[in-house]
Design a protein around this motif. Structure first.
Motif, mmCIF file in Angstrom:
data_model
loop_
_atom_site.group_PDB
_atom_site.id
_atom_site.type_symbol
_atom_site.label_atom_id
_atom_site.label_comp_id
_atom_site.label_asym_id
_atom_site.label_seq_id
_atom_site.Cartn_x
_atom_site.Cartn_y
_atom_site.Cartn_z
ATOM 1 N N MET A 29 -11.039 1.937 -6.758
ATOM 2 C CA MET A 29 -11.527 0.466 -7.082
ATOM 3 C C MET A 29 -11.241 -0.293 -6.213
ATOM 4 N N ALA A 30 -10.963 -1.406 -5.972
ATOM 5 C CA ALA A 30 -10.973 -2.653 -4.672
ATOM 6 C C ALA A 30 -10.058 -3.554 -5.525
ATOM 7 N N THR A 31 -9.000 -3.494 -4.874
ATOM 8 C CA THR A 31 -7.963 -4.716 -4.847
ATOM 9 C C THR A 31 -8.742 -6.173 -5.654
ATOM 10 N N HIS A 32 -9.236 -6.248 -5.270
ATOM 11 C CA HIS A 32 -9.749 -7.800 -6.177
ATOM 12 C C HIS A 32 -10.538 -7.444 -7.696
ATOM 13 N N ILE A 48 -0.309 -2.513 -5.681
ATOM 14 C CA ILE A 48 -2.071 -2.973 -6.290
ATOM 15 C C ILE A 48 -2.537 -1.859 -5.464
ATOM 16 N N GLY A 49 -2.223 -1.999 -4.302
ATOM 17 C CA GLY A 49 -2.933 -0.777 -3.050
ATOM 18 C C GLY A 49 -3.203 0.883 -3.713
ATOM 19 N N ALA A 101 -5.257 0.474 -6.882
ATOM 20 C CA ALA A 101 -6.524 0.545 -6.416
ATOM 21 C C ALA A 101 -6.889 2.103 -6.215
ATOM 22 N N GLU A 102 -6.271 2.547 -5.007
ATOM 23 C CA GLU A 102 -6.775 3.979 -4.919
ATOM 24 C C GLU A 102 -6.225 4.823 -5.681
ATOM 25 N N HIS A 118 1.198 -1.013 0.046
ATOM 26 C CA HIS A 118 0.003 -0.140 0.313
ATOM 27 C C HIS A 118 1.254 1.307 0.209
ATOM 28 N N LEU A 177 -8.873 -5.516 -9.671
ATOM 29 C CA LEU A 177 -7.693 -5.936 -10.555
ATOM 30 C C LEU A 177 -7.012 -7.436 -10.427
#
Length: 234
Positions: A28-31, A19-20, A23-24, A6, A33
């Motif tokens: 969106m949510a990491t799942h 990935i964190g 997503a930020e 993150h 991606l």
């Protein structure tokens, strides 16, 4: 998820993002991606520890996917488009999607027109036009004529649409009766059951509250029962 994923990326050319952080950035949510990666839509690089590292090309791909989803494209369609090198094939696919979208827009416009017509309608009463054992096109057409002859000019002028199902006895002659007063015949579209929701709800209520509770002995008896229920509803 490790807390190190993150951390914010280093700014500048060639910087990578976790990935964190991605997503930020895109809200969106990491799942999501991870799901896109499983589908082959994005393929981020991995560092020595196996953690995902997103570069500029990955960010561009994610932005394109989000834009395509806003256009209504499915993930499978987006994947096919991204994996097709032939521009002619991509254009054909987009043309098919555009045609499907126009069809959905037309359906939505029909629904909106009908809702607006219902909002403008001041009459919610039910008129029973006839009862018969065997419905034919000629009988249905005559019932339509009888209905309009029983209405005054003020009410016939206010009729803008005729909403009907696609039964075989609703022929061009039946529609013509209403077209003659300026009304537009609108058959119920496939997959749009709410177009005749008011009529279906009334028929369902009549069956549950009246005809299903009484042993009907004939057409005359049926008409008396339905007439009384219509008066109660009105």
């Amino acid at each position: 998820m490790k807390s190190s994923e993150h951390s914010r990326p280093i700014n500048g050319d060639g910087a990578v993002m976790t990935i964190g952080a991605v997503a930020e950035r895109f809200g969106m949510a990491t799942h999501v991606l991870r799901h896109w990666e499983a589908m082959g839509l994005v393929t981020p690089a991995r560092d020595a520890a196996g953690r995902r590292r997103y570069g500029a090309a990955d960010l561009t791909r994610i932005a394109v996917i989000l834009r395509a989803k806003e256009a209504g494209l499915s993930l499978d369609t987006i994947r096919t488009l991204a994996g097709t090198a032939d521009p002619v094939k991509r254009r054909e696919m987009l043309q098919e999607e555009a045609a499907a979208l126009r069809s959905r827009i037309a359906t939505a416009r029909y629904s909106l027109e009908l809702i607006e017509c219902a909002l403008d309608c001041d009459h919610e009463d039910v008129t029973l036009t006839g009862v018969t054992r065997h419905v034919t096109a000629a009988w249905a057409t005559q019932c339509a004529r009888n209905l309009l002859m029983g209405l005054d000019d003020t009410r016939t002028i206010g009729i803008r649409y005729l909403i009907r199902d696609n039964a075989g006895y609703f022929t061009e002659g039946f529609d013509a009766v209403f077209n003659a007063i300026g009304a537009r015949a609108v058959p119920i579209l496939p997959g749009v059951p709410w177009m005749n929701a008011i009529a279906e709800r009334w028929v369902g209520s009549c069956r549950r509250e009246a005809t299903d509770r009484i042993l009907i002995t004939g057409e005359r008896h049926l008409r008396l029962v339905v007439d009384e229920f219509a008066d109660h509803h009105n």
